[in-house]
Scaffold this active site. Structure first.
Site, mmCIF file in Angstrom:
data_model
loop_
_atom_site.group_PDB
_atom_site.id
_atom_site.type_symbol
_atom_site.label_atom_id
_atom_site.label_comp_id
_atom_site.label_asym_id
_atom_site.label_seq_id
_atom_site.Cartn_x
_atom_site.Cartn_y
_atom_site.Cartn_z
ATOM 1 N N GLY A 75 0.779 -1.248 0.000
ATOM 2 C CA GLY A 75 0.000 0.000 0.000
ATOM 3 C C GLY A 75 0.801 1.282 0.000
ATOM 4 N N SER A 76 2.019 1.256 -0.565
ATOM 5 C CA SER A 76 2.773 2.519 -0.573
ATOM 6 C C SER A 76 2.174 3.511 -1.571
ATOM 7 C CB SER A 76 4.263 2.278 -0.866
ATOM 8 O OG SER A 76 4.468 1.933 -2.212
ATOM 9 N N ASN A 77 1.620 3.022 -2.670
ATOM 10 C CA ASN A 77 0.953 3.948 -3.594
ATOM 11 C C ASN A 77 -0.316 4.525 -2.968
ATOM 12 O OD1 ASN A 77 2.190 4.326 -6.383
ATOM 13 N ND2 ASN A 77 2.420 2.116 -6.075
ATOM 14 N N ARG B 130 -14.815 -15.279 -11.399
ATOM 15 C CA ARG B 130 -14.259 -13.925 -11.427
ATOM 16 C C ARG B 130 -15.392 -12.892 -11.509
ATOM 17 N NH1 ARG B 130 -9.198 -12.355 -12.350
ATOM 18 N NH2 ARG B 130 -8.486 -14.370 -13.025
ATOM 19 N N LEU C 227 -9.465 -7.796 -14.204
ATOM 20 C CA LEU C 227 -10.868 -7.426 -14.073
ATOM 21 C C LEU C 227 -11.671 -8.022 -15.232
ATOM 22 C CD1 LEU C 227 -10.604 -3.643 -13.108
ATOM 23 C CD2 LEU C 227 -10.278 -5.672 -11.688
ATOM 24 N N HIS D 207 1.747 0.369 -13.159
ATOM 25 C CA HIS D 207 2.567 -0.813 -13.427
ATOM 26 C C HIS D 207 4.032 -0.397 -13.421
ATOM 27 C CE1 HIS D 207 3.470 -4.779 -14.996
ATOM 28 N NE2 HIS D 207 4.302 -4.189 -15.833
ATOM 29 N N ASP E 248 -8.088 -1.784 -19.537
ATOM 30 C CA ASP E 248 -8.991 -2.423 -20.488
ATOM 31 C C ASP E 248 -8.970 -3.926 -20.219
ATOM 32 O OD1 ASP E 248 -6.661 -3.374 -21.563
ATOM 33 O OD2 ASP E 248 -6.786 -2.219 -23.430
HETATM 34 C C1 GAR Z 1 3.766 -1.304 -7.258
HETATM 35 O O1 GAR Z 1 5.111 -1.337 -7.660
HETATM 36 C C2 GAR Z 1 2.854 -1.392 -8.469
HETATM 37 O O2 GAR Z 1 3.361 -0.719 -9.587
HETATM 38 C C3 GAR Z 1 2.794 -2.874 -8.707
HETATM 39 O O3 GAR Z 1 2.701 -3.420 -7.417
HETATM 40 C C4 GAR Z 1 3.387 -2.575 -6.489
HETATM 41 C C5 GAR Z 1 2.454 -2.272 -5.361
HETATM 42 O O4 GAR Z 1 3.152 -1.599 -4.357
HETATM 43 N N1 GAR Z 1 1.689 -3.244 -9.531
HETATM 44 C C6 GAR Z 1 1.740 -4.184 -10.466
HETATM 45 O O5 GAR Z 1 2.722 -4.853 -10.687
HETATM 46 C C7 GAR Z 1 0.457 -4.353 -11.261
HETATM 47 N N2 GAR Z 1 0.686 -5.063 -12.467
HETATM 48 P P1 GAR Z 1 2.373 -0.844 -3.195
HETATM 49 O O6 GAR Z 1 1.395 -1.853 -2.591
HETATM 50 O O7 GAR Z 1 3.427 -0.440 -2.231
HETATM 51 O O8 GAR Z 1 1.645 0.334 -3.794
#
Ligand code: GAR
Length: 219
Positions: A14-16, A67, A95, A111, A143
């Site tokens: 969850g850093s983003n 799904r 999704l 990504h 998409d």
């Molecule tokens: C991030 O690096 C994000 O870009 C990647 O997962 C990580 C989540 O980090 N997402 C993917 O690879 C999606 N294809 P976070 O939980 O610290 O935000």
């Protein structure tokens, strides 16, 4: 102006999410996170949301036969919270149509590569093994494909001689934290237009007139 209502979906640390929360709670973007949902009860993102006082939901995909059924439950939770934009932040599930049709061009993903290079998993390892000199991150609309939707923002980082997967991931992550809130802000300002594969960013609109000016009286 009412703030854009954002629902964040995360499966991990969850850093983003954290960077989005900092920007939104700090009043730096015109968006508010109204729900954080996860398919994993132990996702660090849920803890971060709770600490910030944001409502959370856990919807475990293992409890659903398909799904589509899982997505139907997720869509219901997002709708209930009045979500206008869905932000995938390390949400590790594809999704279905059910989800995509519920939020057309209202789902973003981040990504950790310069798409279309290195979609999927183990992305930093892929970039290192390929011998690429640059990598980065991409925010895109979602998409039906795997990391294929129209690109909103990208940031580039160098790949250094002695990089490991971890050091490269950390350099990319710092850029992720910059570009994701920026993409959300552009959406909140209504400036993103999807034209086929391309996302056009409209110029910032002039502020609305603050006063009416009467024409001068003749004579
Ligand atoms: C991030 O690096 C994000 O870009 C990647 O997962 C990580 C989540 O980090 N997402 C993917 O690879 C999606 N294809 P976070 O939980 O610290 O935000």
């Amino acid at each position: 102006m009412a703030k854009l209502r954002v629902g964040v979906l995360a499966s991990g640390r969850g850093s983003n999410l954290q960077s989005l929360l900092e920007q939104s709670l700090g009043g730096k973007i015109d968006a508010q996170v109204v729900l954080v949902a996860s398919n994993k009860a132990d996702a660090g993102a849920l803890e971060k949301a709770r600490e910030a006082g944001i409502p959370t939901r856990v919807i475990d995909h293992r409890g659903f036969a398909s799904r589509e059924d899982f997505d139907t439950a997720m869509v219901a939770a997002l709708r209930e919270a009045g979500v206008e934009l869905v932000v995938l932040a390390g949400f590790m599930r594809l999704l279905s149509k059910v989800f995509l049709e519920a939020f057309p061009q209202r789902i973003m993903n981040i990504h950790p590569s310069l798409l279309p290079a290195f979609p999927g998993l183990n992305v930093q390892r892929q970039a290192l093994e390929y011998g690429a000199r640059f990598s980065g991150c991409t925010v895109h609309f979602v998409d039906g494909g795997l990391d294929t939707g129209p690109i909103i923002i990208q940031a580039v980082v160098p790949i250094l001689e002695d990089d490991s997967e971890q050091s490269l991931a950390a350099r990319i992550l710092a850029e992720e934290h910059r570009i994701y809130p920026r993409a959300v802000q552009l959406f909140a300002e209504g400036r993103l237009r999807v034209e086929g594969r391309r996302v056009r960013i409209a110029p910032k609109a002039d502020p609305p007139e603050t006063a009416l000016v009467n024409p001068a009286l003749p004579g």
